[in-house]
Design a protein around this motif. Structure first.
Motif, PDB file in Angstrom:
ATOM      1  N   LEU A   1      11.730  -5.605  14.913  1.00 46.32           N
ATOM      2  CA  LEU A   1      13.020  -5.279  14.299  1.00 46.32           C
ATOM      3  C   LEU A   1      14.055  -4.878  15.342  1.00 46.32           C
ATOM      4  O   LEU A   1      15.262  -4.902  15.069  1.00 46.32           O
ATOM      5  CB  LEU A   1      12.844  -4.139  13.291  1.00 46.32           C
ATOM      6  CG  LEU A   1      11.904  -4.411  12.107  1.00 46.32           C
ATOM      7  CD1 LEU A   1      11.811  -3.185  11.217  1.00 46.32           C
ATOM      8  CD2 LEU A   1      12.385  -5.618  11.315  1.00 46.32           C
ATOM      9  N   TYR A   2      13.583  -4.503  16.532  1.00 45.63           N
ATOM     10  CA  TYR A   2      14.484  -4.080  17.595  1.00 45.63           C
ATOM     11  C   TYR A   2      14.367  -4.980  18.824  1.00 45.63           C
ATOM     12  O   TYR A   2      14.722  -4.587  19.925  1.00 45.63           O
ATOM     13  CB  TYR A   2      14.179  -2.629  17.985  1.00 45.63           C
ATOM     14  CG  TYR A   2      14.377  -1.662  16.837  1.00 45.63           C
ATOM     15  CD1 TYR A   2      15.632  -1.125  16.555  1.00 45.63           C
ATOM     16  CD2 TYR A   2      13.308  -1.303  16.005  1.00 45.63           C
ATOM     17  CE1 TYR A   2      15.822  -0.254  15.484  1.00 45.63           C
ATOM     18  CE2 TYR A   2      13.500  -0.434  14.936  1.00 45.63           C
ATOM     19  CZ  TYR A   2      14.749   0.083  14.682  1.00 45.63           C
ATOM     20  OH  TYR A   2      14.934   0.940  13.623  1.00 45.63           O
ATOM     21  N   SER A   3      13.915  -6.210  18.610  1.00 42.78           N
ATOM     22  CA  SER A   3      13.682  -7.123  19.730  1.00 42.78           C
ATOM     23  C   SER A   3      14.979  -7.508  20.438  1.00 42.78           C
ATOM     24  O   SER A   3      14.959  -7.910  21.600  1.00 42.78           O
ATOM     25  CB  SER A   3      12.957  -8.382  19.241  1.00 42.78           C
ATOM     26  OG  SER A   3      13.735  -9.044  18.246  1.00 42.78           O
ATOM     27  N   GLY A   4      16.110  -7.385  19.767  1.00 40.98           N
ATOM     28  CA  GLY A   4      17.381  -7.752  20.384  1.00 40.98           C
ATOM     29  C   GLY A   4      18.043  -6.617  21.136  1.00 40.98           C
ATOM     30  O   GLY A   4      19.100  -6.813  21.746  1.00 40.98           O
TER      31      GLY A   4
ATOM     32  N   LYS B   1      15.790   2.208   8.287  1.00 41.84           N
ATOM     33  CA  LYS B   1      15.815   0.760   8.049  1.00 41.84           C
ATOM     34  C   LYS B   1      15.233   0.432   6.680  1.00 41.84           C
ATOM     35  O   LYS B   1      14.215   0.962   6.273  1.00 41.84           O
ATOM     36  CB  LYS B   1      15.028   0.022   9.136  1.00 41.84           C
ATOM     37  CG  LYS B   1      15.880  -0.416  10.306  1.00 41.84           C
ATOM     38  CD  LYS B   1      15.137  -1.390  11.190  1.00 41.84           C
ATOM     39  CE  LYS B   1      16.010  -1.906  12.329  1.00 41.84           C
ATOM     40  NZ  LYS B   1      17.130  -2.742  11.864  1.00 41.84           N
ATOM     41  N   GLY B   2      15.924  -0.434   5.951  1.00 42.41           N
ATOM     42  CA  GLY B   2      15.450  -0.859   4.640  1.00 42.41           C
ATOM     43  C   GLY B   2      15.892   0.047   3.508  1.00 42.41           C
ATOM     44  O   GLY B   2      15.497  -0.161   2.366  1.00 42.41           O
TER      45      GLY B   2
ATOM     46  N   ILE C   1      17.552   3.742  12.058  1.00 43.05           N
ATOM     47  CA  ILE C   1      16.367   4.278  12.721  1.00 43.05           C
ATOM     48  C   ILE C   1      15.101   3.686  12.116  1.00 43.05           C
ATOM     49  O   ILE C   1      15.118   3.172  10.983  1.00 43.05           O
ATOM     50  CB  ILE C   1      16.346   5.816  12.641  1.00 43.05           C
ATOM     51  CG1 ILE C   1      16.334   6.275  11.170  1.00 43.05           C
ATOM     52  CG2 ILE C   1      17.543   6.404  13.370  1.00 43.05           C
ATOM     53  CD1 ILE C   1      16.199   7.780  10.996  1.00 43.05           C
ATOM     54  N   PRO C   2      13.978   3.738  12.840  1.00 40.15           N
ATOM     55  CA  PRO C   2      12.731   3.152  12.339  1.00 40.15           C
ATOM     56  C   PRO C   2      12.265   3.779  11.023  1.00 40.15           C
ATOM     57  O   PRO C   2      12.547   4.942  10.726  1.00 40.15           O
ATOM     58  CB  PRO C   2      11.727   3.445  13.461  1.00 40.15           C
ATOM     59  CG  PRO C   2      12.564   3.635  14.674  1.00 40.15           C
ATOM     60  CD  PRO C   2      13.827   4.282  14.201  1.00 40.15           C
ATOM     61  N   ASN C   3      11.558   2.977  10.264  1.00 39.37           N
ATOM     62  CA  ASN C   3      10.951   3.438   9.015  1.00 39.37           C
ATOM     63  C   ASN C   3       9.631   4.107   9.373  1.00 39.37           C
ATOM     64  O   ASN C   3       8.577   3.493   9.370  1.00 39.37           O
ATOM     65  CB  ASN C   3      10.718   2.238   8.091  1.00 39.37           C
ATOM     66  CG  ASN C   3      10.203   2.652   6.722  1.00 39.37           C
ATOM     67  OD1 ASN C   3       9.888   3.812   6.499  1.00 39.37           O
ATOM     68  ND2 ASN C   3      10.120   1.708   5.822  1.00 39.37           N
ATOM     69  N   SER C   4       9.737   5.395   9.697  1.00 39.28           N
ATOM     70  CA  SER C   4       8.565   6.150  10.130  1.00 39.28           C
ATOM     71  C   SER C   4       8.741   7.606   9.724  1.00 39.28           C
ATOM     72  O   SER C   4       9.646   7.934   8.956  1.00 39.28           O
ATOM     73  CB  SER C   4       8.383   6.044  11.652  1.00 39.28           C
ATOM     74  OG  SER C   4       9.509   6.589  12.316  1.00 39.28           O
TER      75      SER C   4
END
Length: 256
Positions: free
Chosen positions: A64-67, A94-95, A128-131
């Motif tokens: 999701l953050y590869s770019g 995110k989401g 931010i990450p879904n964590s």
């Protein structure tokens, strides 16, 4: 050091590998720009930067953050960065649609487009990450005076609960008017006088400390019982009066 860092930053499609010695000098914040990803050299752990803080990216979400531009650092350097963003940072998991603003080491929901228009001020909303990003904000001992924007009522926020501050004595005790932080209008609507389970609180003018929890899973209302443990925080006088005393044998619980 800062000059070397920014000279080394390339366009976002490149990966940047830097070695920053003493990066923790920024009071726990990283000088790497928001939206960049920190890569632990020894661990391959990845973290999104938002408001100068680090948010762990689970391996399943790396793509999701590869770019994003990647900055490689020793894991110990990354660990030195705070997990609590700077005041005014806007975050959104995110989401999801909910946007929060960080104020006073806590995150506050922005409940309406009107309120978002006030708080964004052309700022970037950090996805931010879904964590388990909320965990670093959980601090039973931290308290802050807050006031919703365009209102007059001041509250002491502590351990996930709000307590009205209605006297000058209480206001002065908790830091005075200059310590009051403005938060989004409507963000406290769902916040009650019941703190996170397991909080130890005492009223300002009393030395009696109460542990707050539940009798068992059948009871949804919180109870308080006297404890010899130290208080996580004081609260305004009278704030704990609505919580019934638990004076039966046994202990209050938080996990079933």
């Amino acid at each position: 050091m800062r000059a070397a860092l920014f000279l080394a930053i390339l366009p976002r499609w490149l990966t940047v590998c830097l070695s920053l010695v003493g990066a923790q000098a920024f009071a726990g914040y990283t000088s790497v720009p928001d939206g960049y990803v920190l890569l632990g050299i020894e661990t391959s752990n990845r973290y999104l930067v938002a408001g100068g803080a680090r948010f762990y990216i689970p391996p399943a979400q790396h793509s999701l953050y590869s770019g994003a531009t990647t900055v490689a650092l020793p894991q110990a350097t990354i660990n030195s960065y705070t997990q609590i963003p700077m005041d005014g940072t806007l975050i959104r998991q995110k989401g999801t649609a909910e946007i929060y603003v960080v104020v006073g080491q806590a995150y506050w929901w922005i409940p309406s487009p009107t309120e978002l228009a006030y708080w964004d001020d052309w700022k970037m909303v950090n996805d931010i990450p879904n964590s388990d990003w909320r965990a670093p904000f959980i601090n039973y001992s931290y308290n802050v005076l807050v006031q919703e924007r365009s209102t007059s009522q001041i509250y002491l926020w502590v351990a996930g609960a709000k307590y009205p501050v209605n006297t000058s004595a209480d206001l002065d005790y908790f830091g005075g008017l200059s310590s009051v932080r403005v938060i989004p209008l409507g963000t406290l609507a769902s916040t009650t006088y019941e703190p996170w389970c397991g909080a130890n609180l005492r009223e300002r003018s009393s030395s009696t400390v109460y542990n707050l929890g539940y009798i068992n899973s059948s009871y949804t209302s919180m109870r308080k019982s006297v404890t010899a443990s130290p208080a996580h925080s004081a609260v305004p006088d009278g704030a704990l009066a609505p919580v019934p005393v638990f004076n039966v044998s046994g202990e209050l619980a938080c996990i079933w």
